[in-house]
Design an enzyme around this catalytic site. Structure first.
Site, PDB file in Angstrom:
ATOM      1  N   CYS A 175      16.058 -14.294  25.764  1.00 12.71           N
ATOM      2  CA  CYS A 175      16.341 -15.725  25.626  1.00 12.71           C
ATOM      3  C   CYS A 175      15.835 -16.186  24.263  1.00 12.71           C
ATOM      4  O   CYS A 175      14.665 -16.003  23.931  1.00 12.71           O
ATOM      5  CB  CYS A 175      15.643 -16.518  26.731  1.00 12.71           C
ATOM      6  SG  CYS A 175      15.844 -18.309  26.531  1.00 12.71           S
ATOM      7  N   ASP A 209      21.305   3.223  22.610  1.00 12.65           N
ATOM      8  CA  ASP A 209      21.675   3.958  23.823  1.00 12.65           C
ATOM      9  C   ASP A 209      20.432   4.610  24.449  1.00 12.65           C
ATOM     10  O   ASP A 209      19.425   4.818  23.791  1.00 12.65           O
ATOM     11  CB  ASP A 209      22.765   5.001  23.501  1.00 12.65           C
ATOM     12  CG  ASP A 209      22.259   6.138  22.615  1.00 12.65           C
ATOM     13  OD1 ASP A 209      21.291   6.812  23.001  1.00 12.65           O
ATOM     14  OD2 ASP A 209      22.835   6.368  21.531  1.00 12.65           O
ATOM     15  N   THR A 241      21.251   9.975  10.538  1.00 18.44           N
ATOM     16  CA  THR A 241      21.192   8.595  10.032  1.00 18.44           C
ATOM     17  C   THR A 241      21.552   8.579   8.555  1.00 18.44           C
ATOM     18  O   THR A 241      21.114   9.450   7.791  1.00 18.44           O
ATOM     19  CB  THR A 241      19.805   7.950  10.288  1.00 18.44           C
ATOM     20  OG1 THR A 241      19.793   6.642   9.697  1.00 18.44           O
ATOM     21  CG2 THR A 241      18.655   8.779   9.748  1.00 18.44           C
ATOM     22  N   SER A 242      22.355   7.580   8.161  1.00 13.32           N
ATOM     23  CA  SER A 242      22.874   7.544   6.787  1.00 13.32           C
ATOM     24  C   SER A 242      21.828   7.084   5.786  1.00 13.32           C
ATOM     25  O   SER A 242      22.039   7.169   4.583  1.00 13.32           O
ATOM     26  CB  SER A 242      24.090   6.613   6.722  1.00 13.32           C
ATOM     27  OG  SER A 242      23.709   5.303   7.104  1.00 13.32           O
ATOM     28  N   HIS A 271      15.584  -0.830  16.998  1.00 15.74           N
ATOM     29  CA  HIS A 271      16.653  -1.828  16.901  1.00 15.74           C
ATOM     30  C   HIS A 271      17.031  -2.393  18.269  1.00 15.74           C
ATOM     31  O   HIS A 271      18.134  -2.900  18.452  1.00 15.74           O
ATOM     32  CB  HIS A 271      17.884  -1.230  16.201  1.00 15.74           C
ATOM     33  CG  HIS A 271      17.659  -0.937  14.744  1.00 15.74           C
ATOM     34  ND1 HIS A 271      18.486  -0.147  13.985  1.00 15.74           N
ATOM     35  CD2 HIS A 271      16.673  -1.355  13.903  1.00 15.74           C
ATOM     36  CE1 HIS A 271      18.027  -0.082  12.737  1.00 15.74           C
ATOM     37  NE2 HIS A 271      16.928  -0.792  12.666  1.00 15.74           N
ATOM     38  N   GLN A 303      17.009   4.430  16.001  1.00 15.91           N
ATOM     39  CA  GLN A 303      17.710   3.198  15.645  1.00 15.91           C
ATOM     40  C   GLN A 303      18.801   2.914  16.666  1.00 15.91           C
ATOM     41  O   GLN A 303      19.471   1.887  16.597  1.00 15.91           O
ATOM     42  CB  GLN A 303      18.330   3.342  14.251  1.00 15.91           C
ATOM     43  CG  GLN A 303      17.310   3.606  13.163  1.00 15.91           C
ATOM     44  CD  GLN A 303      17.955   4.098  11.880  1.00 15.91           C
ATOM     45  OE1 GLN A 303      18.359   3.310  11.034  1.00 15.91           O
ATOM     46  NE2 GLN A 303      18.076   5.406  11.741  1.00 15.91           N
ATOM     47  N   ASN A 304      18.986   3.861  17.591  1.00 10.69           N
ATOM     48  CA  ASN A 304      20.078   3.734  18.566  1.00 10.69           C
ATOM     49  C   ASN A 304      19.659   2.862  19.738  1.00 10.69           C
ATOM     50  O   ASN A 304      18.512   2.902  20.172  1.00 10.69           O
ATOM     51  CB  ASN A 304      20.484   5.117  19.076  1.00 10.69           C
ATOM     52  CG  ASN A 304      20.948   6.018  17.937  1.00 10.69           C
ATOM     53  OD1 ASN A 304      21.280   5.526  16.859  1.00 10.69           O
ATOM     54  ND2 ASN A 304      20.953   7.316  18.166  1.00 10.69           N
TER      55      ASN A 304
END
Ligand code: APR
Length: 247
Positions: A122, A99, A182-183, A114, A96-97
């Site tokens: 665009c 980075d 992850t929460s 994500h 989900q990161n």
């Protein structure tokens, strides 16, 4: 049966907690980003339509901090790269990161559900291209020439995560599902553990700083900072290996 003779796939779902010890803040911890910034303003389409400059400034600043921090992968990212290199079956990291730390550690099979840092999209023509440049409401799409429709290629609340077909295909083949840092509060990622549990004999493991709300859904739990708990867990997996009939 196929699954009886070949090592089944492993899917590793990662969240902000795995990058915390590399110096990147999580979202929902007490010092997390969403406790400092109003997410409706900067991470929703409504926020974008209300005030593009505010949204773009937020990501410009985040990108600057990110660069300045010179973030590097930590021992948990490294361990997952080793798992992929040494395990006999497929290892898929669904992160989900945004980075790039999994790739920097050497992981090859990484899905950014994500979106990812360093890409721009665009809103008019849909073109995605690599860019580290700051954006403003005056930025021009290099493909279609539209002004003010360039945004970070990051999934906001209310938007569909990316690569879901590929992700569910990996989940439907895996024999081990691991969630790290992850929460479990954001769907659909939070629902992956229930999805895999519909099939028999899929093992599920939560590795996190502390138990999450999803804790009861996992069979096995290991708690502590990712850099301390992920490397020995990976070594254990590799040492024990998978044998026909189970782990
Ligand atoms: N090691 C392991 N886990 C940690 C560490 C650590 N050093 N530090 C924090 N954690 C755990 C926290 O206990 C928490 O359960 O990581 C989790 C981080 O949770 P969130 O901040 O909610 O992050 P995440 O689950 O990745 O958020 C999901 O929400 O805002 C959106 O798009 C954003 O991708 C993000 C999504």
């Amino acid at each position: 049966m196929h699954q009886d003779y070949f090592p089944p796939g492993i899917v590793v779902l990662t969240g902000a907690g795995i990058s915390k010890e590399s110096g990147i803040d999580t979202f929902r911890d007490p010092d997390g980003l969403w406790n400092r910034v109003n997410l409706e303003d900067v991470a929703t389409l409504e926020g974008w339509h209300r005030d593009k400059k505010k949204v773009l400034d937020f990501y410009n600043e985040a990108r600057g901090l990110f660069r300045a921090a010179q973030v590097a992968p930590n021992a948990a990212h490294d361990a997952l790269a080793r798992l992929e290199a040494k395990y006999g079956g497929d290892v898929t990291i669904v992160t989900q990161n945004i980075d790039p730390l999994h790739e920097m550690a050497g992981s090859k099979n990484v899905i950014h559900m994500h979106g990812r840092e360093g890409e721009v999209r665009c809103m008019k023509c849909g073109t995605v291209f690599p860019s580290d440049a700051d954006l403003s409401p005056q930025s021009v799409c290099p493909k279609c020439g539209t002004v003010g429709e360039l945004r970070p290629n990051i999934v906001w609340f209310g938007e569909q995560p990316m690569h879901l077909d590929e992700i569910y295909a990996a989940l439907d083949k895996c024999g081990l599902f691991i969630a790290i840092g992850t929460s479990g509060q954001v769907y659909p990622a939070a629902g992956f553990v229930l999805h895999v549990r519909r099939r028999p004999r899929v093992r599920t493991v939560e590795l996190n700083l502390e138990p999450t709300e999803n804790q009861p859904l996992f069979e096995e739990h290991i708690y502590g900072p990712a850099t301390r708990i992920v490397p020995p867990y990976v070594e254990r997996l590799l040492a024990e290996g998978w044998k026909p009939g189970g782990w």
